[in-house]
Write a protein that holds these residues in place. Structure first.
Motif, PDB file in Angstrom:
ATOM      1  N   ALA B  45      19.994  83.756 -68.021  1.00 45.82           N
ATOM      2  CA  ALA B  45      20.701  83.946 -69.281  1.00 45.82           C
ATOM      3  C   ALA B  45      20.517  85.377 -69.793  1.00 45.82           C
ATOM      4  N   TYR B  46      19.288  85.908 -69.703  1.00 44.46           N
ATOM      5  CA  TYR B  46      19.043  87.280 -70.182  1.00 44.46           C
ATOM      6  C   TYR B  46      19.782  88.296 -69.322  1.00 44.46           C
ATOM      7  N   ALA B  47      19.761  88.081 -67.974  1.00 46.38           N
ATOM      8  CA  ALA B  47      20.469  89.013 -67.094  1.00 46.38           C
ATOM      9  C   ALA B  47      21.957  88.991 -67.414  1.00 46.38           C
ATOM     10  N   GLY B  48      22.498  87.786 -67.608  1.00 48.99           N
ATOM     11  CA  GLY B  48      23.907  87.660 -67.948  1.00 48.99           C
ATOM     12  C   GLY B  48      24.215  88.317 -69.284  1.00 48.99           C
ATOM     13  N   PHE B  49      23.292  88.131 -70.236  1.00 49.59           N
ATOM     14  CA  PHE B  49      23.479  88.722 -71.560  1.00 49.59           C
ATOM     15  C   PHE B  49      23.548  90.249 -71.475  1.00 49.59           C
ATOM     16  N   LEU B  50      22.612  90.839 -70.704  1.00 50.14           N
ATOM     17  CA  LEU B  50      22.596  92.304 -70.573  1.00 50.14           C
ATOM     18  C   LEU B  50      23.874  92.796 -69.902  1.00 50.14           C
ATOM     19  N   ALA B  51      24.284  92.099 -68.824  1.00 48.93           N
ATOM     20  CA  ALA B  51      25.489  92.522 -68.109  1.00 48.93           C
ATOM     21  C   ALA B  51      26.713  92.381 -69.007  1.00 48.93           C
ATOM     22  N   HIS B  52      26.738  91.300 -69.793  1.00 44.16           N
ATOM     23  CA  HIS B  52      27.892  91.078 -70.667  1.00 44.16           C
ATOM     24  C   HIS B  52      27.950  92.115 -71.771  1.00 44.16           C
ATOM     25  N   ARG B  53      26.770  92.484 -72.299  1.00 44.04           N
ATOM     26  CA  ARG B  53      26.744  93.486 -73.366  1.00 44.04           C
ATOM     27  C   ARG B  53      27.195  94.842 -72.831  1.00 44.04           C
ATOM     28  N   ALA B  54      26.832  95.125 -71.546  1.00 40.11           N
ATOM     29  CA  ALA B  54      27.167  96.427 -70.973  1.00 40.11           C
ATOM     30  C   ALA B  54      28.628  96.497 -70.581  1.00 40.11           C
ATOM     31  N   THR B  55      29.185  95.386 -70.067  1.00 38.22           N
ATOM     32  CA  THR B  55      30.530  95.457 -69.489  1.00 38.22           C
ATOM     33  C   THR B  55      31.557  94.623 -70.242  1.00 38.22           C
ATOM     34  N   GLY B  56      31.103  93.609 -70.979  1.00 38.26           N
ATOM     35  CA  GLY B  56      32.049  92.730 -71.665  1.00 38.26           C
ATOM     36  C   GLY B  56      32.720  91.730 -70.742  1.00 38.26           C
ATOM     37  N   SER B  57      32.288  91.699 -69.487  1.00 38.21           N
ATOM     38  CA  SER B  57      32.942  90.790 -68.537  1.00 38.21           C
ATOM     39  C   SER B  57      32.064  89.575 -68.269  1.00 38.21           C
ATOM     40  N   LEU B  58      32.645  88.401 -68.443  1.00 39.53           N
ATOM     41  CA  LEU B  58      31.899  87.179 -68.207  1.00 39.53           C
ATOM     42  C   LEU B  58      31.671  86.968 -66.713  1.00 39.53           C
TER      43      LEU B  58
END
Lengths: 404, 286
Positions: B45-58
């Protein structure tokens, strides 16, 4: 004579064997500052702790209590009852503190209070749970609450609902003492005004979805939902509500409807939410003192930024004045003096120095605090004023103040 | 209202099902209850959160969740569970609880304990055959569907999947047939970690991300793994769906405070009537 370990030992044990009076020369009155420096209370905790330090500094500068300096031992509750119990044990057993100041969140205060009762020392807390007022938690009357009870919050919610013209309020409560206290206080006050209560849902923490709970409430078409909630569950519920597309208002306690909620959900979802938080006694001279100290200690942040720091400031003052009044360091005497120095009638005082002088002159004082007028009822509870905040375009704006 | 609750229950159930799959795969092959599965979810969840915050892509968030949770899971195997292999189940369980604590503590130190929230666009529900469904639920269900298809593809269509199932069936027979256990174990832990990572991502998108989120969801994952029949991935997913739907649909009638209790009542009832779980097999004890 050469100094050996044996002679040092003999000398020290001799020192220990001396009567108390001799050692009392440099003795201090020890208190514990037990605050939520980390965890959910972290936005408030370090300010609370620093204001205890600042108040004690002012008290010691005015000559201390009964000729003794107050000494502060600080600990972090981590906003977690288990960590708080460990810290309280350390304060009581290792530091031998005579009072614990500034526990935040009901779970923490309810966990710490049995230790305080056992050790026969005073607890001053900022928690809302109604259970803290009465036995068994407060069976010995050693606990004082500087925050409004959840029940009083509920009464304030009802005042606001009337003022805003709501007709069909529903309630949702997180299943713990604080959440239920808020909504039950509201429902009682709302019914007492001759109104009909709407749907009431109690929900469990840590659920992946609150849709079933929400749909049950929304099916009754309320015009406002009154919450007894915390930040994470409020975040999830509001997001699900927004996605149902049902227009409606919310009344939410300020510890849940705070800047973090706005940050999490954005201005569109939070538009029009009514956040309710107890506010400090802002017109009072004691508040001006506190505000100046807060600005000095917290990088020029105004005292209005942290209502809980005003409470801890008042805690140190109330305790110190009670010790002066009691002319004793015994818990029972101090405990008996707290209402004498804080409640009317008496000469209104705003600082420790003024109160100390008045007590020395034999006058009855009434400490009017920075957090509230600080009049304790038979349960050791106070009745602060409540600020009513509206969230508009992502800003949390105070509109008015409600008194109950 | 029933339809809306059914949809909520299915999404809830897919999250439980994916987490239960991570638990059941490990149980079937490595043969111990992996208490670290919940915190592997949190790592995802944290890795996904960081990636989503950086790129906006789910989609990228999903990729990051799979990679990070897979890596955490594999590290757990290489550093802890592999050296302890063939120890009693209790030792492995305690070790897994230790790994869980470690992951949680590291995440707490790195990100703090305050909640983090996926900034996903919130939209009004769309009507599908009279049912009002939030678009995010459809997206998440699709994510879960694709992930499950990929996982079952690996298990049933590839050689390594066949080997994993062979080891699950009979480790000794698998070894004498020339299956290399280490390769199978590495594949297992990666797959289990990936499933947990996707579950964590979905839970994070639906709720809030905090270091405790996975640990708190672990109990229902275990319930679903037992209910589905230990070691059966299909059973775990079905059981997850059953629990999710049962919780959402029934609690308006029995009371919301029984939400958690209800999942266990369902589990108890099934186990009393069918002790091997939904799709489990009766194992001979030798």
């Amino acid at each position: 004579m050469t100094t050996t370990r044996r002679t040092v030992l003999a000398a020290t044990s001799g020192l220990l064997a001396m009567p108390n009076v001799v050692r009392a020369q440099g003795e201090t009155f020890r208190i514990g500052a037990l605050n939520p420096v980390t965890g959910a209370g972290s936005p408030y905790g370090s300010g609370m702790q620093r204001m205890i330090g600042a108040a004690v500094e002012a008290i010691n500068a005015a000559g201390g209590v009964n000729g003794r300096r107050i000494e502060v031992f600080s600990e972090d509750t981590q906003t977690n009852p288990q960590a708080a119990v460990l810290a309280a044990k350390k304060l009581i057993e290792v530091n031998r503190v005579r009072a614990i100041l500034g526990t935040w969140s009901s779970g923490v205060s309810l966990a710490v209070i049995p230790l305080v009762n056992e050790a026969e020392i005073i607890l001053m807390n900022t928690s809302g749970a109604p259970a803290l007022s009465v036995p068994p938690a407060n069976a010995k009357g050693l606990s004082y609450r500087f925050q409004a009870t959840n029940d009083r919050f509920g009464r304030a919610f009802a005042e606001i609902a009337v003022r805003e013209g709501f007709r069909r309020p529903a309630t949702m409560a997180f299943n713990n003492a604080s959440g239920l206290g808020n909504t039950e206080g509201f429902r009682r006050a709302w019914a007492a005004k001759g109104n009909q209560n709407g749907e009431h849902v109690v929900y469990e923490p840590n659920q992946p979805s609150y849709r079933a709970e929400l749909l049950r409430v929304l099916a009754t078409r309320p015009d406002v939902i009154v919450m007894g909630s915390f930040l994470p569950d409020t975040t999830i519920i509001l997001r699900e509500w927004f996605q149902t597309g049902t227009p409606m208002k919310w009344i939410i306690p300020g510890w849940a409807a705070n800047p973090q909620l706005v940050q999490a959900l954005g201005p569109a979802v939070t538009q029009g939410i009514i956040a309710v938080e107890s506010v400090s006694n802002e017109g009072a001279p004691a508040f001006a003192e506190f505000d100046a100290a807060h600005r000095r200690a917290m990088g020029n942040q105004p005292g209005t930024a942290n209502a809980y720091a005003a409470m801890t400031w008042d805690m140190a003052h109330t305790l110190a004045l009670a010790i002066e009044q009691a002319k004793s360091f015994e818990t029972a005497a101090i405990n008996a003096a707290i209402r004498q120095v804080a409640n009317p009638p008496g000469e209104a005082v705003a600082t420790f120095a003024a109160g100390k002088a008045a007590i020395a002159a034999g006058r009855k004082i009434n400490f009017e605090g920075a957090s509230s007028v600080l009049d304790f009822d038979q349960h050791g509870d106070v009745t602060p004023d409540f600020g009513v905040f509206f969230i508009e375009q992502g800003q949390i704006n105070r509109r008015y103040v409600v008194k109950i | 209202m029933f339809g809306a609750l059914l949809v909520a229950g299915i999404v809830h159930g897919l999250i439980i099902g994916l987490a239960a799959m991570a638990v059941t795969l490990v149980f079937g092959i490595a043969r111990f209850p992996n208490a670290a599965a919940g915190d592997t979810m949190t790592a995802g969840a944290y890795a996904g959160f960081l990636a989503h915050r950086a790129t906006g892509s789910l989609a990228l968030a999903g990729g990051a969740a799979v990679v990070a949770a897979g890596a955490v899971s594999l590290l757990g195997y290489l550093l802890v569970f592999r050296p302890l292999a063939r120890r009693p189940v209790a030792s492995l369980l305690v070790a897994a609880i230790g790994v869980a604590f470690l992951i949680r503590a590291v995440l707490g130190l790195m990100f703090g304990h305050q909640q983090q929230v996926f900034q996903v666009p919130l939209a009004w529900p769309i009507e599908v055959m009279g049912l009002r469904i939030p678009p995010m639920d459809i997206t998440l269900a699709a994510v879960a569907g694709v992930s499950l298809a990929a996982a079952f593809g690996v298990l049933y269509l590839t050689s390594i999947g066949r080997q994993m199932r062979a080891v699950a069936d009979d480790p000794d027979l698998a070894r004498v047939s020339g299956i290399r256990p280490v390769r199978v174990m590495v594949a297992l832990w990666l797959l289990a970690g990936a499933a947990a990572g996707i579950a964590g991502l979905m839970l994070g998108v639906k709720t809030v991300v905090s270091p405790e989120m996975g640990w708190e969801g672990l109990l229902s994952a275990f319930a679903a793994a037992i209910l589905g029949g230990i070691g059966s991935p299909v059973g775990a997913v079905l059981a997850g769906l059953l629990l999710g739907v049962a919780q959402e649909v029934s609690t308006p009638y029995v009371g919301f405070t029984y939400k958690i209790a209800l999942a266990f009542a369902v589990m108890l009832a099934v186990l009393l009537l069918r002790p091997r779980g939904l799709l489990g097999r009766v194992e001979e004890v030798r």
